[in-house]
Design an enzyme around this catalytic site. Structure first.
Site, PDB file in Angstrom:
ATOM      1  N   GLU A   9      30.476  39.599  40.617  1.00 47.17           N
ATOM      2  CA  GLU A   9      30.419  40.922  40.250  1.00 47.17           C
ATOM      3  C   GLU A   9      29.201  41.134  39.542  1.00 47.17           C
ATOM      4  O   GLU A   9      28.853  40.461  38.815  1.00 47.17           O
ATOM      5  CB  GLU A   9      31.994  41.097  39.458  1.00 47.17           C
TER       6      GLU A   9
ATOM      7  N   ARG B 106      40.704  47.227  31.241  1.00 44.68           N
ATOM      8  CA  ARG B 106      39.463  46.956  30.412  1.00 44.68           C
ATOM      9  C   ARG B 106      39.683  45.719  29.617  1.00 44.68           C
ATOM     10  O   ARG B 106      40.600  45.282  29.448  1.00 44.68           O
ATOM     11  CB  ARG B 106      38.944  48.365  29.696  1.00 44.68           C
ATOM     12  N   SER B 107      38.607  45.407  28.765  1.00 44.78           N
ATOM     13  CA  SER B 107      38.578  44.064  27.928  1.00 44.78           C
ATOM     14  C   SER B 107      39.600  44.620  26.700  1.00 44.78           C
ATOM     15  O   SER B 107      40.237  43.663  26.113  1.00 44.78           O
ATOM     16  CB  SER B 107      37.282  43.618  27.747  1.00 44.78           C
TER      17      SER B 107
ATOM     18  N   ASP C 279      30.450  46.916  39.687  1.00 50.74           N
ATOM     19  CA  ASP C 279      31.008  47.651  38.570  1.00 50.74           C
ATOM     20  C   ASP C 279      30.478  48.696  37.584  1.00 50.74           C
ATOM     21  O   ASP C 279      30.522  49.782  38.073  1.00 50.74           O
ATOM     22  CB  ASP C 279      31.519  46.529  37.476  1.00 50.74           C
TER      23      ASP C 279
ATOM     24  N   GLN D 224      30.277  36.636  31.661  1.00 47.92           N
ATOM     25  CA  GLN D 224      31.337  37.412  31.123  1.00 47.92           C
ATOM     26  C   GLN D 224      32.520  36.801  31.435  1.00 47.92           C
ATOM     27  O   GLN D 224      33.723  36.510  30.629  1.00 47.92           O
ATOM     28  CB  GLN D 224      31.260  38.775  31.370  1.00 47.92           C
TER      29      GLN D 224
ATOM     30  N   ASP E 277      32.070  37.355  37.223  1.00 47.48           N
ATOM     31  CA  ASP E 277      31.602  38.818  36.848  1.00 47.48           C
ATOM     32  C   ASP E 277      30.274  38.223  35.828  1.00 47.48           C
ATOM     33  O   ASP E 277      30.705  37.857  34.638  1.00 47.48           O
ATOM     34  CB  ASP E 277      32.385  39.543  36.123  1.00 47.48           C
TER      35      ASP E 277
ATOM     36  N   GLU F 247      40.382  38.761  26.972  1.00 46.54           N
ATOM     37  CA  GLU F 247      41.266  39.141  28.103  1.00 46.54           C
ATOM     38  C   GLU F 247      42.255  38.009  28.389  1.00 46.54           C
ATOM     39  O   GLU F 247      42.929  37.884  29.491  1.00 46.54           O
ATOM     40  CB  GLU F 247      40.404  39.286  29.556  1.00 46.54           C
TER      41      GLU F 247
ATOM     42  N   LYS G 114      37.708  51.586  37.575  1.00 41.88           N
ATOM     43  CA  LYS G 114      38.196  51.660  36.308  1.00 41.88           C
ATOM     44  C   LYS G 114      38.266  53.152  35.785  1.00 41.88           C
ATOM     45  O   LYS G 114      37.182  53.942  35.707  1.00 41.88           O
ATOM     46  CB  LYS G 114      36.887  50.981  35.277  1.00 41.88           C
TER      47      LYS G 114
ATOM     48  N   LYS H 135      42.184  43.415  38.962  1.00 38.37           N
ATOM     49  CA  LYS H 135      41.692  42.946  38.108  1.00 38.37           C
ATOM     50  C   LYS H 135      41.862  43.154  36.488  1.00 38.37           C
ATOM     51  O   LYS H 135      41.455  44.180  35.939  1.00 38.37           O
ATOM     52  CB  LYS H 135      39.939  42.606  38.083  1.00 38.37           C
TER      53      LYS H 135
HETATM   54  P1  PGA Z   1      35.031  45.442  30.163  1.00 41.26           P
HETATM   55  O1  PGA Z   1      34.921  44.365  30.821  1.00 41.26           O
HETATM   56  O2  PGA Z   1      36.112  46.270  30.201  1.00 41.26           O
HETATM   57  O3  PGA Z   1      34.568  44.835  28.743  1.00 41.26           O
HETATM   58  O4  PGA Z   1      33.870  46.452  30.521  1.00 41.26           O
HETATM   59  C1  PGA Z   1      35.322  44.331  32.290  1.00 41.26           C
HETATM   60  C2  PGA Z   1      34.469  44.089  33.355  1.00 41.26           C
HETATM   61  O5  PGA Z   1      33.105  44.065  32.954  1.00 41.26           O
HETATM   62  O6  PGA Z   1      34.743  44.073  34.645  1.00 41.26           O
HETATM   63 ZN    ZN Z   2      32.506  44.005  35.427  1.00 41.65          ZN
END
Ligand code: PGA
Ligand code: ZN
Length: 388
Positions: A254, A334-335, A280, A147, A225, A192, A305, A356
């Site tokens: 991650e 978040r993404s 995460d 990712q 990640d 992102e 988060k 992050k």
């Molecule tokens: P997400 O990605 O906000 O799509 O979950 C961020 C992450 O996985 O750290």
């Molecule tokens: Zn993550």
């Protein structure tokens, strides 16, 4: 005391509906907050409420708006700001906007910035940023499996210098992408704000990032990640990851495995240490899951988060649980995010050490970095260098 709670449907950085929330306190302070949404969500995080049906491809949040203005407002109006989080429960997009707006309004009522309100008498610092350079997985659909490939400014001594280092790496990486795949690929951005490559090879972005870092000559490490909850067979990737760790300057990994495999996590943590190993989806910002993980020796750092747990207090409890077992903490956006920059103040006020929030492109990302740059330039908050 809370005097009014309003909410509306607005749009996030992916153009998907999300919640805006405005809370007023007596006497005379009010604040708004906008809620982020993840694409790679785990099974242990608190889910969002979506309308379904035809509007916005089913992603509408009018039902969440109604829940905030009726049930939640009815429950919290008249209560002191610092007791609101305990009264909140429900879907994450119903509770987080309220929780965040209440904290902002309480800070405004006290005449202090959000970070200072959250810190109280505790220590504060500007976090070391972990900055997205290449994306794949759910953040660049059609690309590779992994990712997120990130730059970590391991040798910067100020936040401004950290930004400059990762900016130079991203720029060089974009030049390499342009040379190999044409300017269009170097200009398009993933969810992102990062780059993405055609072809779906998982090692190519890593090699290009390593090359970009080497060519800038800057003290920058690499973080990955995997977001393994989205990967069909993550176990098969562990040997590959270990090989990459021996080949590239990787300082942090991650979610190398899914979110239910405690024993697998124990092994992978031992294998990748002393690198930073972040949980995460594994922890889902839940204090109990952090304590369970520590008993297993699973991971050595926790991604925090707030929308995984639904309130700022819940996120702070996860962070405190991490600190109690000597795990590092990384506050994360978040993404799907918005121009709301509260997450920057959370990282500072909670003295998290790392943040992050994506790449150095797209204003929903820069909103956070620009807030931190301001806190360094005008408020002189100390920078938490990379912990090594
Ligand atoms: P997400 O990605 O906000 O799509 O979950 C961020 C992450 O996985 O750290
Ligand atoms: Zn993550």
């Amino acid at each position: 005391k809370v005097t009014s709670v309003r909410a509306w449907e607005c749009l996030d950085s992916r153009g998907h509906p999300t919640i805006g929330c405005e809370v007023a306190l007596e006497p005379g302070a009010s604040a708004t907050a906008l809620v982020p949404t993840g694409a790679s969500t785990g099974q242990y995080e608190v889910a969002d409420l979506r309308d379904g049906g035809d509007r916005y491809a089913g992603l509408g949040v009018r039902s969440a708006v109604a829940m905030i203005e009726r049930e939640i407002a009815g429950r919290i109006v008249g209560w002191p700001a610092d007791e609101v989080d305990e009264l909140l429960d429900g879907p994450s997009n119903v509770t987080l906007g309220v929780s965040t707006a209440v904290a902002k309004a309480a800070a405004a009522a006290a005449g202090v910035p959000l970070w200072a309100h959250l810190a109280g008498d505790g220590p504060v610092s500007l976090p070391c940023p972990m900055v997205n350079i290449f994306s794949g997985g759910r953040h660049a659909e059609g690309g590779g499996t992994i990712q997120d490939y990130l730059a970590v400014p391991t040798g910067a001594t100020s936040f401004a210098e950290a930004m400059e280092h990762v900016w130079r790496v991203r720029r060089r990486a974009a030049e390499l992408v342009a040379a190999e795949h044409g300017t269009l690929w170097s200009r398009l951005v993933a969810d992102e704000g990062g780059l993405a490559l055609p072809g779906g090879d998982d090692e190519r972005p890593l090699a290009m990032l390593a090359q970009a870092i080497a060519e800038t000559g800057l003290p920058v490490g690499i973080a990955i990640d995997v977001a393994a909850t989205q990967v069909p067979d993550p176990d098969a990737l562990v040997d590959t990851l270990a090989r990459w760790c021996a080949t590239y300057p990787i300082v942090s990994v991650e979610d190398p495995l899914g979110d239910s495999d405690w024993d697998g996590w124990t092994k992978v943590t031992a294998r990748l240490s002393p690198r930073q190993v972040i949980g995460d989806d594994l922890f889902a910002t839940d204090a109990d899951r952090v304590r369970t993980g520590a008993q297993h020796g699973a991971a050595n750092a926790v991604l925090v988060k707030p929308n995984q747990v639904g309130t700022l207090s819940g996120a702070h409890q996860a962070l405190t649980a991490a600190r109690a077992v000597d795990y590092r903490t990384v506050v994360s956006a978040r993404s799907g995010d918005t121009e709301d920059d509260a997450i920057a103040d959370l990282a500072v006020g909670w003295n998290a050490g790392q943040i992050k929030v994506g790449s150095v492109h797209r204003s929903e990302r820069l909103a956070k970095y620009n807030r931190l740059l301001r806190l360094e330039a005008l408020d002189g908050i100390r920078y938490a260098v990379w912990p090594g």
